[in-house]
Motif scaffolding. Structure first.
Motif, short mmCIF file in Angstrom:
data_model
loop_
_atom_site.label_atom_id
_atom_site.label_comp_id
_atom_site.label_asym_id
_atom_site.label_seq_id
_atom_site.Cartn_x
_atom_site.Cartn_y
_atom_site.Cartn_z
N TRP A 230 26.76 74.04 12.25
CA TRP A 230 26.96 74.21 13.68
C TRP A 230 27.30 75.67 13.97
CZ3 TRP A 230 28.51 70.11 17.48
CH2 TRP A 230 28.08 68.85 17.08
N SER A 231 26.83 76.17 15.11
CA SER A 231 27.22 77.52 15.52
C SER A 231 28.50 77.42 16.34
CB SER A 231 26.10 78.16 16.34
OG SER A 231 25.85 77.40 17.50
N HIS A 232 29.36 78.44 16.24
CA HIS A 232 30.64 78.45 16.93
C HIS A 232 30.76 79.73 17.73
CE1 HIS A 232 35.06 79.26 17.13
NE2 HIS A 232 35.03 78.02 17.56
N HIS A 233 31.19 79.62 18.99
CA HIS A 233 31.34 80.77 19.87
C HIS A 233 32.69 80.70 20.55
CE1 HIS A 233 27.07 81.45 19.30
NE2 HIS A 233 26.86 80.19 19.62
N SER B 141 25.27 71.92 17.67
CA SER B 141 24.67 71.36 16.46
C SER B 141 23.46 72.19 16.06
CB SER B 141 24.27 69.91 16.70
OG SER B 141 23.25 69.83 17.67
N ALA C 175 30.82 74.81 20.31
CA ALA C 175 30.10 74.62 19.05
C ALA C 175 28.82 73.86 19.39
CB ALA C 175 30.95 73.83 18.06
N THR D 119 31.21 74.19 11.37
CA THR D 119 30.38 75.29 10.88
C THR D 119 29.92 75.04 9.44
OG1 THR D 119 32.36 76.52 10.27
CG2 THR D 119 31.38 77.04 12.40
N SER D 120 30.69 74.27 8.67
CA SER D 120 30.26 73.95 7.31
C SER D 120 29.06 73.00 7.30
CB SER D 120 31.41 73.35 6.50
OG SER D 120 31.78 72.09 7.02
#
Length: 150
Positions: free
Chosen positions: A7-10, A21, A19, A3-4
């Motif tokens: 990237w999106s995280h679910h 890109s 995750a 995420t840093s």
């Protein structure tokens, strides 16, 4: 960590995670099967930029026995923004990637090797200085017994 790098995280309700890109090309998913239990990470790259021919690029799997440090190393390399060195014509057609001319690898490799050697030499263990002689002293000379006279 991902995420840093944008990237999106679910997190899904069943315990799975995913995750994606920033460009939506690569996705990682922590898979859990109700029947088989934890399966591990499934990573996939798909060409979503070529709308005429979207398609699969590559896939990797890291099962649940893969050590965490290897999963972290894989994810770190995957999210690294540094360009990947490829052969001149090895990029799939249609991907929106920038190509730059790379200098020959020989001089770069030789310079990197020289730098590693210099660093190793700086860290080489030096022998301890000693005040004692390096060669043990020879035993004192003895005089031979006197010869009988005739």
């Amino acid at each position: 960590m991902l995420t840093s790098h944008g990237w999106s995280h679910h997190r899904q309700s069943g315990g799975s995670e995913s995750a994606t890109s920033p460009d939506k090309t690569v996705s990682m998913e922590w898979q859990i099967s109700p029947v088989a239990g934890t399966l591990g990470w499934a990573i996939e790259a798909v060409d979503r930029h070529n709308l005429d021919r979207p398609g699969f690029l590559w896939r990797a799997s890291l099962d649940d026995n893969t050590p965490a440090y290897l999963v972290t190393a894989f994810a770190t390399a995957l999210a690294d923004p540094e360009p990947v060195l490829r052969g001149r014509f090895e990029i799939p057609y249609g991907l929106p990637l920038n190509q730059e001319q790379e200098e020959p690898l020989g001089p770069k490799t030789a310079a990197a090797h020289a730098a590693r050697l210099a660093q190793a030499r700086r860290h080489r263990v030096k022998p301890a200085l000693s005040t004692s002689p390096s060669v043990p002293p020879s035993p004192p000379r003895t005089t031979s017994p006197a010869r009988p006279t005739r």
